[in-house]
Design a protein around this motif. Structure first.
Motif, PDB file in Angstrom:
ATOM      1  N   THR A 225      68.763  38.376  12.561  1.00  0.00           N
ATOM      2  CA  THR A 225      69.760  37.396  12.115  1.00  0.00           C
ATOM      3  C   THR A 225      69.411  36.872  10.730  1.00  0.00           C
ATOM      4  O   THR A 225      70.275  36.695   9.883  1.00  0.00           O
ATOM      5  N   ALA A 226      68.135  36.673  10.513  1.00  0.00           N
ATOM      6  CA  ALA A 226      67.718  36.106   9.240  1.00  0.00           C
ATOM      7  C   ALA A 226      68.041  37.053   8.095  1.00  0.00           C
ATOM      8  O   ALA A 226      68.287  36.627   6.975  1.00  0.00           O
TER       9      ALA A 226
ATOM     10  N   GLN B 253      70.457  39.418   8.242  1.00  0.00           N
ATOM     11  CA  GLN B 253      71.857  39.802   8.171  1.00  0.00           C
ATOM     12  C   GLN B 253      72.636  38.868   7.270  1.00  0.00           C
ATOM     13  O   GLN B 253      72.286  37.720   7.082  1.00  0.00           O
ATOM     14  N   ALA B 254      73.710  39.402   6.727  1.00  0.00           N
ATOM     15  CA  ALA B 254      74.544  38.588   5.867  1.00  0.00           C
ATOM     16  C   ALA B 254      75.156  37.468   6.685  1.00  0.00           C
ATOM     17  O   ALA B 254      75.430  37.612   7.879  1.00  0.00           O
ATOM     18  N   LYS B 255      75.364  36.336   6.016  1.00  0.00           N
ATOM     19  CA  LYS B 255      75.809  35.161   6.737  1.00  0.00           C
ATOM     20  C   LYS B 255      77.205  35.356   7.332  1.00  0.00           C
ATOM     21  O   LYS B 255      77.514  34.825   8.390  1.00  0.00           O
ATOM     22  N   TYR B 256      78.048  36.124   6.612  1.00  0.00           N
ATOM     23  CA  TYR B 256      79.417  36.237   7.129  1.00  0.00           C
ATOM     24  C   TYR B 256      79.454  36.953   8.471  1.00  0.00           C
ATOM     25  O   TYR B 256      80.400  36.830   9.229  1.00  0.00           O
TER      26      TYR B 256
ATOM     27  N   THR C 107      77.096  36.363  10.710  1.00  0.00           N
ATOM     28  CA  THR C 107      76.342  35.568  11.689  1.00  0.00           C
ATOM     29  C   THR C 107      76.894  34.174  11.893  1.00  0.00           C
ATOM     30  O   THR C 107      76.377  33.427  12.708  1.00  0.00           O
ATOM     31  N   THR C 108      77.931  33.788  11.163  1.00  0.00           N
ATOM     32  CA  THR C 108      78.387  32.408  11.277  1.00  0.00           C
ATOM     33  C   THR C 108      78.767  32.069  12.710  1.00  0.00           C
ATOM     34  O   THR C 108      78.591  30.949  13.165  1.00  0.00           O
ATOM     35  N   LYS C 109      79.303  33.042  13.410  1.00  0.00           N
ATOM     36  CA  LYS C 109      79.768  32.731  14.761  1.00  0.00           C
ATOM     37  C   LYS C 109      78.744  33.119  15.830  1.00  0.00           C
ATOM     38  O   LYS C 109      78.938  32.866  16.999  1.00  0.00           O
ATOM     39  N   THR C 110      77.663  33.732  15.408  1.00  0.00           N
ATOM     40  CA  THR C 110      76.685  34.121  16.416  1.00  0.00           C
ATOM     41  C   THR C 110      75.881  32.915  16.883  1.00  0.00           C
ATOM     42  O   THR C 110      75.813  31.892  16.209  1.00  0.00           O
ATOM     43  N   LYS C 111      75.314  33.061  18.050  1.00  0.00           N
ATOM     44  CA  LYS C 111      74.489  31.987  18.577  1.00  0.00           C
ATOM     45  C   LYS C 111      73.050  32.469  18.603  1.00  0.00           C
ATOM     46  O   LYS C 111      72.775  33.659  18.576  1.00  0.00           O
ATOM     47  N   ALA C 112      72.160  31.512  18.706  1.00  0.00           N
ATOM     48  CA  ALA C 112      70.759  31.876  18.810  1.00  0.00           C
ATOM     49  C   ALA C 112      70.572  32.724  20.072  1.00  0.00           C
ATOM     50  O   ALA C 112      71.186  32.469  21.109  1.00  0.00           O
TER      51      ALA C 112
END
Lengths: 506, 1130
Positions: free
Chosen positions: A266-267, A269-272, A274-279
């Motif tokens: 996650t760190a 990956q591009a933010k777009y 991951t914005t909707k991903t959860k921990a």
């Protein structure tokens, strides 16, 4: 896999005949068994961080460590080598025997190097973490406040640990190296005996579990549930129930969540994306909350964070936040503590970590056995010497909380491959029980320490269905490729009899 | 040195400077090497290999020596060495091949064996050659004057002893065309008249000679320029007493000179622009760095009392007696020269770059190594004030700076290095030391050369060229020691993003060092002996790294070989351009053939001629193997094949005198005679060079000794570069002897050949001729054509390519040869001079490399993000054949950019500050920033010649880009927002579209630059700027960013249920940042080699320099977010 009618045993149910669960029904309710309680003091305040500041470097931490430990080592050296002069590296004279004191630093070719990784192609997949970083070209340096010098002679490179402070006797050679004749750690600190607390006269136990690894794809909920049921008295014979009522406290020594809940991609990956991903840890954390809730309704639980838990990276790891455990946090018997963790339980001082300190030393030395390494950290009077060089650590300023002030009675390290215990004794009669707590996920073992006499033994919970137990034992040794390298292999202790003095292994 | 000297030092310097300028007189007329590479049509062919020449304004080797004899200091310098002490056998008979045993623990040179001048010859490798003006030698010179030029050669014997050799009796001369009817008998009258006039002209000069013009001879020679039917004509060879007399003599003859019956005539002069050293070397066959033999009984040893130099052997001989040994074979070896590398540290005042008038020199680190060895045998550091000992090094402490400087100069003289090296020593270390010693009045300091009484002075030279911009260089005279500063050498030979020693070391050696900013140095110096020790270690590393680089890059060997091949002294290679090298070769060849070279009066306005041709590229992404056919050394071979030379050039009118078979007409319409009529000089030089290169390559293949291999490799490289610079020489319109007829003919032939090759290939490899499909030339440039043969495998393409190369070669005259070199597969042809492909040459199964031309991966004026992104995309497209992966990668990088997740070092653009802000007509980012930084802190602001790193930050819409440039450190410290739009629009979009358009077509822009990935944007709040003080941040929910009603909580009411989820996401982020923090800062500790001391390094070129700053800031911010969730109580 596990049938509801599965025959469930704990190692303590040797006496099947008196099993209450399958005895004929009676009209009189059984006598309630009360759980014993002990006196408890949390001593981990020094591991708590407040007003963190990251505009710092690591040099002050090393400097503080050396400054704090130098007087101790000076005393040790005086004791050991009487009149050999102690000098600073600046004042070294060739071929003149002397004692030097300083921090060990190992220069290791294979040490992961972020510079090299950056200069290589950024997009290559990260190299798999190596098991060991030792190499024949490794060089040991001793560094004091003035400079560093490489150590040769009677010192085993692969057994020295970066960050430990040592004293060494020897002399500078013509080649500008220091020929070591003898060297020493500063040894165990003095042990405080708590005069105020009366010694425990009856059997009282502290249970330590580590490496539950919730969220692992291979995770099997049964062994843990068995343990929970046992310790909460919902399982087993009267004898079992009576026995477990003597467990005054449970310490969960880290890695309750598996490494699979730590999504390192996650760190990167591009933010777009991951914005909707959860921990990745969310569902495992919920599961942990459920388990803890069952436990804390009956017993005091101290939850330590470990390498893979949703906590900070650096040591000392701060307590797992209570908001992760909305149910368990309601109970006062639930305590979220730091890693390392230190507490006084009925006059017995416990100090322990979730095991990162030991793993890290295993990676950077040829030392293998967890108990030996743990004992070494006691001897060098420092819980986590490889902090900060290869082990993440908060950049302390002017203090080093990992230096051992006093000798604990019990020193445990979590998440180890197998159980091990040893009574370590110091020169001044200090006695410390050193315990290697195995990963529960692999071993299905929990370690019990008797507060009365510091005896210690593992408890295995197993589901005996056909060959399952066998396969599980096998699976228990997860990283078996490592075994070939081990210098000494401890016998795996599976079933320990009910006998109380069995665990005390000296 | 004598105490008499002192207050007069500075005055003396001034005089000397004046003196030097006078000496330059003759050179002022002859335009020196100019920037012809930039003026003439640049051609990839040679420009790529040979570096553009520099433009030294009025550049000539000044004769420093002239005042050495006339000055009257007393010499108190004791020479403790007694060369008659040892009676062991004299050294170096030419048969001894055993390597000398060199002492490793003493500072001085090995003891010199006694010299038996009568029975043993003296052989040494000369490294530096100059001349001075002194009295004539009674026995070795025919002329007896008080002032005569004496050539001085400094060198080393194979036993490692230093030699200074004076060569007497050689006088400068030049030629003029003799007037019609001039007879032998007219010579003496001509001489007397010219002598009179020259002396009159020079009457105000200091060095007066009895006869300025020594002799006039009538000689039969031929001018090299133009074909004259091989007819020799009469020339006057005018020999003068001193080199500086050539210029006035030439000027007088040019203007119109009357003598007897030849009234008021103007004489065309020849070879009057040849430097004296060059003249000497050409006439004696000496080339740069070759071995010289002084045969037994033909030379004298200077008596100990009369010695002028500090060399172990000081000898004299007549110029006809010395023997110049060929660099082939045994004497190709290199003597064990002593190389001293040093570095100084100065304690500047806060905010000001150290100035020698005010700021002390606090440390000087020295490393001395023998040429050919890999480790220095002397390592020491001179420190002001106390300093803790350093293992393995000699630390010398001094209480006063005077003592330090004095002892260092003594040390240099004791070590007696042949070569001085370091990083930027010529423009910083050496001048600083000299000026500092002047300020502190250390009288013995400025005598660093081997001539005991010669004072080292600093002179400034302005260097300006189109290619390099304007620089002010400092030049110092240190007689007998070659100043081999590594920085200019790297600047000339390597294209790098940064030339700081750190960046260069990291690039070539993968070694880093701690980089201490000069503002911290003072604090370290004012600390304790331990902090000074730290400084000393840093300083020593700075002295050691140049030696490492020297070894790794083989600079010294390559330069020595270049000096040998081109025949000029090695010092010319560092201070002069390309032309002098070709000129030296031309002179040598002309001498053999009895030709002379006219003095060309350059006109600044260069004529233009058509350059190389380019076959229009058929753009696209080729998923089939593309074979590339190259002409090997195209321009040199054209000149050879068509006999193009000054000496074969015909004017159209002269063609009438010849039969059509005797000459050719070049495609550019010029005429040259064929080689049967006259073999050209240039073709001969070229064929010599080429055959020498072939030989060197053969020997290289056979050689097993690694050191000799290096020498041979250096030689073949030097030969290749020299070969390619010949064409450039003829095209340099402000050069020594430009001849556009030659250069334009060369390019015209080249164009024709490329065209012809293309036609031949397309006509031969057709389906009609039985080949699988019609071949198509998709691109061609200068000396290569790319052919699509429509074969499927690399192996097939290699086969057919080889065949085609042989086929086409047969259509061209010798030695033109078309070679098959490589296959590209796949191949992305973007535009002219812009392409990329996987390069197969040795094996059809494995590519050698990914070859990118003209694409942003290699350009330095882009930020690293652009080049990294492009090269990764190319790798994904070409190597992994995964265009989708390349697109996804591009999207994620763009998203990272918009979300402020790109490391700032990736966004830095660097430009060199060549002029200050006022000099630029248009404002530019780096100049504006330099001004801005100067106002903040004058000390750390970039100076002229520095590379200025900057990033573009957001400003208001109307702000021009140059207003938005900012110092990366300032950006980090103040959290300034990056202008992501600028980076996306100006840095990334064009190169991205360029490489993706052949694949995606018109949709490229829509896919790459718009879409989901551009919608998540992180807004950064600046801490600096006018409004920052007035804004108040309101706390927002960590989960949904809604403004919180109550301060002090982490999430809003609606997110409360998800608090655990939100927390876990944030703590995971904290975890990652902490890990990064730990890894970066421990790395810096390891690099600096200390645990207990703070990391001070400010190396901006280090890949993690900005990263570790950013992680501190990011981590603090993330920790604050996590802390908002509240502290965990037990």
């Amino acid at each position: 896999m596990i049938l509801p009618t599965a025959e469930v045993v704990s190692h303590l149910t040797a006496d099947i005949k008196s099993d209450h669960l399958i005895s004929p029904p009676t009209t009189t309710p059984p006598d309630p068994i009360d759980r014993l309680h002990g006196n408890y003091t949390n001593l981990s305040e020094r591991f708590k961080l407040r007003n963190k500041c990251f505009k710092r470097q690591y040099a002050p931490l090393y400097a503080a460590r050396l400054a704090a430990m130098r007087p101790m080592l000076e005393a040790v050296a005086r004791n050991k080598w009487f009149d050999v002069p102690q000098v600073q590296l600046n004042d070294l004279q060739q071929n003149k025997t002397c004692v030097i004191i300083g921090t060990v630093f190992k220069q290791m070719q294979l040490k992961p190097n972020i510079l090299r990784e950056l200069s290589e192609n950024v997009n290559l997949p990260p190299k798999p973490e190596r098991k060991r970083y030792t190499h024949q070209s490794d060089v040991v340096f001793l560094e004091d406040e003035t400079q560093r010098i490489s150590l040769v002679g009677d010192i085993e490179t692969h057994e020295t640990i970066t960050g430990t402070v040592i004293c060494a006797k020897g002399k500078e050679t013509a080649g500008g190296k220091f020929e070591v004749e003898d060297w020493s750690y500063c040894g165990l600190p003095a042990q405080l005996n708590n005069e105020l607390t009366e010694p425990v006269s009856e059997d009282r136990y502290v249970a330590i579990i580590s490496g539950i690894s919730l969220g692992d794809p291979q995770y099997d909920p049964m062994p843990l549930q068995l343990f929970v049921d046992l310790v909460t008295g919902q399982l087993g014979s009267l004898k079992d129930q009576t026995f477990y009522s003597k467990v005054v406290r449970l310490i969960v020594a880290g890695d309750s969540l598996s490494k699979h809940t730590r999504d390192s991609t996650t760190a990167k990956q591009a933010k777009y994306l991951t914005t909707k991903t959860k921990a990745a840890s969310i569902s495992a954390a919920q599961e942990l909350d459920d388990v803890l809730t069952q436990l804390v309704s009956c017993i005091f639980v101290d939850l330590m964070p470990g390498q893979y838990d949703p906590a900070s990276f650096s040591l000392p790891q701060q307590p797992l936040h209570r908001c992760i455990f909305p149910q368990a946090a309601q109970y006062t018997s639930f305590q979220s503590v730091t890693n390392p963790y230190e507490a006084d339980i009925d006059g017995i001082s416990f100090l322990g970590t979730a095991g990162q300190n030991i793993h890290n030393i295993q990676q950077y030395t040829k030392l293998r056995d967890a108990v030996t390494i743990a004992e070494t950290t006691l001897k060098c009077r420092h819980i986590a010497p490889t902090c900060p060089d290869t082990l993440g650590c908060y950049p302390y300023d002017e203090e080093d909380p990992f230096i051992l002030r006093d000798c604990p009675h019990v020193y445990f390290v979590g998440n180890q491959k197998r159980f091990g215990a040893k009574m370590s004794e110091g020169d001044q009669g200090q006695k410390t029980l050193v315990v290697s707590v195995p990963k529960f996920f692999d071993s299905h073992q929990v370690v019990l320490v008797n507060l009365k006499d510091l005896s210690c033994f593992p408890v295995s919970v197993a589901t005996l269905i056909g060959d399952d137990s066998v396969s599980m034992e096998k699976g228990g040794v997860a990283d078996s490729d490592d075994d070939g390298e081990d210098e000494e292999v401890l016998p795996d202790v599976n079933i320990l009899p009910d006998d109380e003095d069995m665990g005390d292994m000296e | 040195m004598s105490d008499k000297r002192g207050p007069d030092d500075l005055a003396d310097d001034a005089k000397k400077k004046l003196k030097v300028e006078e000496d330059d007189d003759w050179a002022a007329d002859s335009k020196e090497d100019s920037d012809w590479a930039a003026d003439s049509k640049p051609s990839d062919d040679w420009a790529a290999d040979s570096k553009p020449a520099d433009n030294w304004a009025a550049d000539s080797k000044p004769s420093w020596g002239s005042s050495g004899f006339s000055s009257n200091f007393s010499s108190n310098r004791e020479d403790s060495r007694d060369s008659y002490m040892s009676s062991s056998s004299a050294h170096s008979s030419s048969s001894s091949t055993t390597p000398p045993q060199l002492p490793s623990d003493t500072i001085s040179r090995p003891e010199a064996a006694r010299l038996d001048t009568n029975s043993k010859s003296l052989v040494f490798q000369q490294l530096d050659l100059d001349y001075f003006v002194g009295p004539c030698h009674p026995a070795l010179s025919a002329v007896q004057e008080n002032f005569t030029p004496v050539v001085r050669m400094f060198g080393v014997t194979s036993a490692g002893n230093s030699v200074c050799c004076y060569v007497h009796g050689f006088h400068p001369y030049f030629y003029v065309a003799a007037p019609l009817g001039f007879k032998e008998d007219d010579c003496s009258q001509f001489r007397e008249e010219l002598n009179k006039q020259v002396k009159l002209d020079q009457s105000k000069k200091k060095e007066q000679v009895e006869s300025a013009v020594l002799s006039i001879e009538v000689v039969l020679k031929e001018s090299i320029y133009g074909y004259h039917g091989k007819k020799k004509s009469l020339f006057l060879k005018i020999t003068v007493a001193l080199p500086q007399l050539i210029a006035p003599a030439k000027r007088l003859l040019d203007r119109g000179f009357s003598c007897g019956r030849f009234q008021d005539r103007q004489y065309t002069s020849y070879e009057a622009n040849v430097e004296f050293e060059c003249r000497f070397m050409v006439d004696t066959g000496v080339v740069g760095c070759n071995w010289i033999e002084l045969p037994a009984a033909k030379f004298y040893q200077v008596k100990e009392n009369n010695k002028l130099s500090a060399c172990q052997y000081e000898v004299e001989c007549g110029w006809r007696d010395m023997v110049s040994l060929s660099t082939e074979g045994e004497w190709g070896k290199i003597a064990p020269a002593r190389i001293l590398s040093f570095d100084i540290e100065c304690a500047g005042r806060k905010g000001i770059f150290p100035e020698p008038q005010h700021d002390p020199v606090i440390q000087i680190a020295n490393m001395v190594m023998y040429q050919g060895k890999t480790e220095p045998f002397i390592r020491n550091v001179f420190c002001l004030n106390t300093c803790s000992p350093i293992v393995g090094a000699d630390v010398r402490c001094f209480e006063t700076e005077q003592e330090l400087l004095k002892s260092w100069a003594d040390f240099v003289r004791e070590v007696d290095p042949d070569i001085l090296t370091g990083y930027n020593i010529n423009n910083f270390d050496l001048p600083y030391l000299l000026e500092r010693a002047g300020t502190l009045r250390v009288p013995t300091f400025p005598y660093l050369g081997r001539i005991v009484k010669e004072k080292t002075v600093i002179k400034e030279r302005v260097f300006e060229s189109k290619a390099y911009g304007k620089r002010v260089n400092k030049v110092m005279n240190i007689e007998g020691r070659v100043q081999f500063d590594l920085l200019p050498i790297l600047l000339r030979n390597y294209k790098l993003r940064s030339y700081s020693l750190n960046a260069v070391s990291y690039h070539f050696l993968l070694e880093q060092k701690e980089d201490v900013h000069h503002s911290i140095i003072t604090d370290l110096q004012n600390g304790t002996d331990v902090t000074r020790r730290r400084l000393a270690i840093y300083c020593m590393k700075d002295a050691l790294l140049p030696l490492r680089l020297l070894n790794k890059l083989m600079c010294l060997i390559n330069y020595m070989e270049m000096a040998r091949v081109t025949g000029v002294p090695i010092s010319y290679l560092m201070t002069r351009g390309q032309q002098v090298k070709v000129f030296s070769q031309l002179l040598r060849k002309c001498k053999e053939q009895n030709l002379i070279i006219p003095v060309y009066q350059s006109n600044q306005a260069g004529e233009m001629y058509e350059g190389a041709t380019v076959i229009e590229p058929i753009r696209g992404y080729y998923d089939t193997p593309i074979a590339t056919l190259d002409f090997a050394s195209l321009y040199p071979s054209i000149m050879q094949a068509h006999n193009l030379c000054y000496s074969t050039l015909l004017t159209p009118a002269e063609t009438d005198k010849l039969t059509p078979e005797q000459y050719i007409r070049t495609p550019s319409g010029n005429y040259f005679v064929k080689s049967e009529v006259r073999h050209g000089v240039l073709p001969e030089i070229l064929s010599d060079l080429l055959s020498a290169r072939k030989k060197a390559k053969r020997e290289l293949a056979a050689e097993t000794d690694p050191f000799k291999k290096q020498v041979l490799d250096g030689r073949q490289l030097a030969l290749k570069i020299s070969c390619n610079s010949v064409y450039g020489f003829t095209g340099a319109s402000v050069g020594r002897l430009p001849c556009l007829e030659i250069s334009q003919s060369v390019t015209a032939f080249g164009r024709e050949m490329i065209q012809r090759t293309s036609e031949l290939v397309e006509a031969t490899y057709t389906r009609a001729n039985g080949y699988p499909s019609d071949a198509k030339v998709i691109y061609g440039d200068t000396d290569s054509v790319m052919v699509k043969f429509n074969v499927q495998t690399v192996a097939e393409a290699m086969k057919i390519g080889q065949e085609a190369a042989n086929h086409v070669s047969s259509h061209f005259p010798d030695p033109v040869k078309l070679e098959f070199e490589k296959v590209y597969f796949p191949y992305l042809l973007i535009n002219k001079k812009r392409y990329a492909g996987l390069y197969f040459s040795s094996s059809p199964d494995k590519h050698d490399k990914m070859d990118c031309k003209g694409i942003e991966t290699v350009r330095r004026d882009n930020c690293r993000l652009a080049s990294d992104l492009i090269s990764t995309c190319l790798e994904k497209i070409l190597i992994e054949r995964d265009p989708t992966g390349a697109i996804n990668y591009t999207k994620s990088v763009i998203s990272d950019l918009l979300c402020n997740r790109i490391d700032i070092s990736q966004l830095i653009i660097t430009k060199e500050l060549t002029k200050t802000g006022d000099d630029y007509a248009n404002k530019q980012c780096h100049t504006v920033l330099a001004e801005k930084m100067k106002k903040r802190d004058a000390g750390s602001a970039p100076k002229l010649g520095d590379r200025v790193p900057y990033v573009i930050v957001t400003g208001t819409k109307k702000d021009p880009t140059y207003m938005k440039s900012e110092d990366p450190l300032y950006v980090l410290e103040n959290n300034l927002p990056i202008d992501t739009e600028y980076y996306l629009g100006n840095q990334l979009s064009k190169p991205l579209l360029r490489i993706f358009e052949p694949i995606l077509g018109d949709k490229a822009e829509g896919i790459l630059l718009k879409g989901d990935h551009t919608r998540a944007v992180t807004v950064v709040h600046s801490k600096a700027g006018a409004l920052a003080a007035f804004t108040k941040k309101k706390a927002t929910c960590v989960g949904c960013k809604a403004v919180l009603k109550r301060e002090g909580s982490a999430v809003c009411d609606s997110c409360k249920g998800k608090a655990s989820d939100i927390y876990q996401k944030e703590i995971s982020q904290l975890y990652n940042l902490e890990e990064k923090f730990n890894r970066l800062w421990t790395q810096c500790q390891r690099c600096q080699g200390s645990l207990h001391e703070e990391v001070l390094c400010t190396s901006r070129d280090c890949p993690i320099f900005y990263m570790r700053m950013k992680v501190q800031i990011d981590l603090q911010a993330q920790d604050n977010i996590v802390a908002r969730f509240g502290e965990v109580s037990w």
